[in-house]
Write a protein that holds these residues in place. Structure first.
Motif, PDB file in Angstrom:
ATOM      1  N   GLY A  12       0.771  -1.229   0.000  1.00 25.65           N
ATOM      2  CA  GLY A  12       0.000   0.000   0.000  1.00 25.65           C
ATOM      3  C   GLY A  12       0.805   1.285   0.000  1.00 25.65           C
ATOM      4  O   GLY A  12       1.853   1.411  -0.629  1.00 25.65           O
ATOM      5  N   TYR A  13       0.297   2.266   0.753  1.00 24.07           N
ATOM      6  CA  TYR A  13       0.926   3.584   0.884  1.00 24.07           C
ATOM      7  C   TYR A  13       2.314   3.418   1.497  1.00 24.07           C
ATOM      8  O   TYR A  13       2.460   2.843   2.575  1.00 24.07           O
ATOM      9  CB  TYR A  13       0.053   4.461   1.771  1.00 24.07           C
ATOM     10  CG  TYR A  13       0.618   5.825   2.060  1.00 24.07           C
ATOM     11  CD1 TYR A  13       1.048   6.652   1.024  1.00 24.07           C
ATOM     12  CD2 TYR A  13       0.680   6.292   3.370  1.00 24.07           C
ATOM     13  CE1 TYR A  13       1.543   7.916   1.291  1.00 24.07           C
ATOM     14  CE2 TYR A  13       1.170   7.558   3.644  1.00 24.07           C
ATOM     15  CZ  TYR A  13       1.607   8.363   2.606  1.00 24.07           C
ATOM     16  OH  TYR A  13       2.100   9.609   2.880  1.00 24.07           O
ATOM     17  N   GLY A  14       3.331   3.886   0.809  1.00 22.70           N
ATOM     18  CA  GLY A  14       4.701   3.696   1.282  1.00 22.70           C
ATOM     19  C   GLY A  14       5.390   2.515   0.642  1.00 22.70           C
ATOM     20  O   GLY A  14       6.584   2.273   0.878  1.00 22.70           O
ATOM     21  N   LEU A  67      -0.115  -1.354  -7.138  1.00 18.29           N
ATOM     22  CA  LEU A  67      -0.614  -2.235  -6.085  1.00 18.29           C
ATOM     23  C   LEU A  67      -1.485  -3.352  -6.647  1.00 18.29           C
ATOM     24  O   LEU A  67      -2.202  -3.174  -7.634  1.00 18.29           O
ATOM     25  CB  LEU A  67      -1.419  -1.426  -5.066  1.00 18.29           C
ATOM     26  CG  LEU A  67      -0.698  -0.211  -4.462  1.00 18.29           C
ATOM     27  CD1 LEU A  67      -1.614   0.508  -3.489  1.00 18.29           C
ATOM     28  CD2 LEU A  67       0.596  -0.618  -3.785  1.00 18.29           C
ATOM     29  N   ASP A  68      -1.404  -4.505  -5.970  1.00 13.22           N
ATOM     30  CA  ASP A  68      -2.180  -5.690  -6.330  1.00 13.22           C
ATOM     31  C   ASP A  68      -2.919  -6.196  -5.091  1.00 13.22           C
ATOM     32  O   ASP A  68      -2.368  -6.147  -3.984  1.00 13.22           O
ATOM     33  CB  ASP A  68      -1.272  -6.821  -6.816  1.00 13.22           C
ATOM     34  CG  ASP A  68      -0.335  -6.412  -7.938  1.00 13.22           C
ATOM     35  OD1 ASP A  68      -0.730  -5.584  -8.773  1.00 13.22           O
ATOM     36  OD2 ASP A  68       0.796  -6.932  -7.972  1.00 13.22           O
ATOM     37  N   ALA A  69      -4.123  -6.715  -5.273  1.00 19.62           N
ATOM     38  CA  ALA A  69      -4.859  -7.268  -4.129  1.00 19.62           C
ATOM     39  C   ALA A  69      -5.968  -8.194  -4.611  1.00 19.62           C
ATOM     40  O   ALA A  69      -6.468  -8.062  -5.733  1.00 19.62           O
ATOM     41  CB  ALA A  69      -5.468  -6.150  -3.283  1.00 19.62           C
ATOM     42  N   SER A 111     -10.540  -8.936  -7.528  1.00 18.61           N
ATOM     43  CA  SER A 111      -9.107  -8.723  -7.633  1.00 18.61           C
ATOM     44  C   SER A 111      -8.795  -7.472  -8.435  1.00 18.61           C
ATOM     45  O   SER A 111      -9.539  -7.113  -9.355  1.00 18.61           O
ATOM     46  CB  SER A 111      -8.469  -9.948  -8.300  1.00 18.61           C
ATOM     47  OG  SER A 111      -7.119  -9.720  -8.602  1.00 18.61           O
ATOM     48  N   VAL A 112      -7.691  -6.812  -8.075  1.00 18.14           N
ATOM     49  CA  VAL A 112      -7.154  -5.714  -8.880  1.00 18.14           C
ATOM     50  C   VAL A 112      -5.650  -5.906  -9.003  1.00 18.14           C
ATOM     51  O   VAL A 112      -5.005  -6.458  -8.109  1.00 18.14           O
ATOM     52  CB  VAL A 112      -7.451  -4.330  -8.278  1.00 18.14           C
ATOM     53  CG1 VAL A 112      -8.935  -4.016  -8.348  1.00 18.14           C
ATOM     54  CG2 VAL A 112      -6.951  -4.222  -6.844  1.00 18.14           C
ATOM     55  N   ALA A 113      -5.099  -5.451 -10.123  1.00 20.47           N
ATOM     56  CA  ALA A 113      -3.653  -5.554 -10.330  1.00 20.47           C
ATOM     57  C   ALA A 113      -3.147  -4.307 -11.040  1.00 20.47           C
ATOM     58  O   ALA A 113      -3.887  -3.675 -11.808  1.00 20.47           O
ATOM     59  CB  ALA A 113      -3.323  -6.794 -11.154  1.00 20.47           C
ATOM     60  N   ALA A 114      -1.891  -3.961 -10.748  1.00 17.62           N
ATOM     61  CA  ALA A 114      -1.235  -2.791 -11.354  1.00 17.62           C
ATOM     62  C   ALA A 114      -2.073  -1.530 -11.152  1.00 17.62           C
ATOM     63  O   ALA A 114      -2.198  -0.688 -12.048  1.00 17.62           O
ATOM     64  CB  ALA A 114      -0.952  -3.040 -12.830  1.00 17.62           C
ATOM     65  N   SER A 124       2.499  -4.313  -2.689  1.00 15.41           N
ATOM     66  CA  SER A 124       3.026  -3.421  -3.738  1.00 15.41           C
ATOM     67  C   SER A 124       3.977  -4.182  -4.636  1.00 15.41           C
ATOM     68  O   SER A 124       4.566  -3.618  -5.561  1.00 15.41           O
ATOM     69  CB  SER A 124       3.728  -2.207  -3.123  1.00 15.41           C
ATOM     70  OG  SER A 124       4.778  -2.615  -2.268  1.00 15.41           O
ATOM     71  N   GLY A 125       4.164  -5.453  -4.368  1.00 18.36           N
ATOM     72  CA  GLY A 125       4.970  -6.301  -5.240  1.00 18.36           C
ATOM     73  C   GLY A 125       6.461  -6.099  -5.063  1.00 18.36           C
ATOM     74  O   GLY A 125       6.925  -5.407  -4.156  1.00 18.36           O
ATOM     75  N   MET A 126       7.229  -6.710  -5.930  1.00 24.27           N
ATOM     76  CA  MET A 126       8.677  -6.606  -5.861  1.00 24.27           C
ATOM     77  C   MET A 126       9.131  -5.164  -6.066  1.00 24.27           C
ATOM     78  O   MET A 126       8.663  -4.484  -6.981  1.00 24.27           O
ATOM     79  CB  MET A 126       9.332  -7.474  -6.920  1.00 24.27           C
ATOM     80  CG  MET A 126       9.280  -8.961  -6.620  1.00 24.27           C
ATOM     81  SD  MET A 126      10.180  -9.875  -7.890  1.00 24.27           S
ATOM     82  CE  MET A 126      10.263 -11.492  -7.105  1.00 24.27           C
TER      83      MET A 126
END
Length: 328
Positions: free
Chosen positions: A85-87, A98-100, A111-114, A204-206
């Motif tokens: 998330g934020y940060g 962000l992905d979730a 789901s959401v991605a990018a 936030s992924g890699m």
């Protein structure tokens, strides 16, 4: 007299189990065990604070779905947690994406991605689940939907994350390091007082990934899976390896076959190791961890390298637990 009644009840139950076919006898044994509920598990030490938020819902009889959403929202909003998330750390272009995903007891999924500029992708994922005919939105489409749902646009790139990114640009070299929070996730799974399971996963992924890269976290079956008849699982670490084995679904299916949550996590990690070795790859810089929870409130975890921990909150309290691991 009460003791005699209890004794006769035990004898009767035992006779019934003996008279049943083996598969039904096993199911009857499971049903007769006391269930540890409510309970919530989440990945990493930041899971302690997230669990505390989830427990506010679970301890008052609330739904597991609401608990996991509220729990991971806490981590999404914390700018000091650099992988969610934020940060969160940006991609190599300096953009925080962000992905979730989220899944409830009825196999509803979202789901959401990018997704950029939205602090709480988990809530956008839930809106996808509840307000669209789809299960996944990505990139600009996910952002458009989030704005239509009233989510405010925010700059997610904090000063600390931008400073790290600019330092990385001097070499622009990606070298994953096991257990630093450049590829970690908060995954949360819960069993509520009604005996229903739900899960959420957000990241936030890699750090410094290629723009558009998506890992396992928003993919149902990879980063998260829930089957309300069996159990739930979620993953953290190198998403590509989790996707390769559809890891969280694998853990749940192993529990369906009779494995405990602990044993199911172990077998799923060994599958990843087998695939890695068959591709002539080293495990040196690959970390994957799973946590799992079954319908009885039994739980377990396993990872490749030491250093992975997870948080568990039930009637015994909120506790950080070090996961067993494959490599010493």
């Amino acid at each position: 007299m009460d003791s005699r009644r209890k004794f006769l009840k035990k004898i009767g139950a035992g006779s019934l189990l003996l008279s049943l076919p083996p598969i039904y006898a096993q199911q009857a044994k499971v049903l007769s065990r006391e269930v540890n509920k409510p309970i919530v598990l989440s990945t990493w030490d930041f899971g302690l604070k997230a669990n505390a938020e989830a427990w506010k819902v679970l301890s008052t009889g609330g739904r597991a779905l609401d608990a996991v959403e509220q729990g991971v929202r806490y981590t999404e909003a914390d700018p000091t947690e650099r992988s969610v998330g934020y940060g969160g750390r940006p991609d190599r272009d300096g953009k925080v994406t962000l992905d979730a995903c989220i899944m409830d007891e009825n196999a509803n999924i979202g789901s959401v991605a990018a997704l950029e500029q939205i602090k709480h992708p988990i809530s956008v994922a839930r809106a996808v689940m509840e307000k669209t005919p789809h299960v996944m939105l990505v990139g600009d489409g996910a952002l458009q939907f989030a704005q239509e749902q009233g989510f405010p646009l925010e700059n997610l790139l904090t000063e600390a994350s931008e400073k790290e990114w600019r330092e990385w640009l001097k070499t622009a070299k990606y070298e994953p390091v096991v257990n630093i929070e450049n590829h970690d996730t908060i995954g949360m799974i819960a069993l509520d007082e009604q005996g229903n399971l739900s899960g959420a996963c957000t990241t936030s992924g890699m750090a410094f990934k290629m723009h558009g890269r998506v890992g396992d976290s928003p993919i149902i079956g990879a980063g998260l899976y829930v089957d309300n008849e069996v159990g739930a699982a979620t993953a953290t670490g190198h998403g590509e390896e989790v996707i390769r084995t559809v890891g969280s679904h694998l853990v749940v299916e192993l529990m369906r076959q009779g494995h405990t949550p602990q044993k199911a996590c172990e077998e799923a990690v060994k599958r990843i190791i087998k695939f890695t070795e068959s591709r002539k790859k080293t495990l040196d810089n690959i970390q994957v961890g799973f946590i799992a929870l079954n319908k009885q409130g039994e739980y377990g975890a396993y990872c490749i390298h030491g250093g992975f921990n997870y948080a568990k909150y039930d009637d015994a309290g909120n506790q950080l637990i070090s996961s067993p691991h494959y490599l010493i």
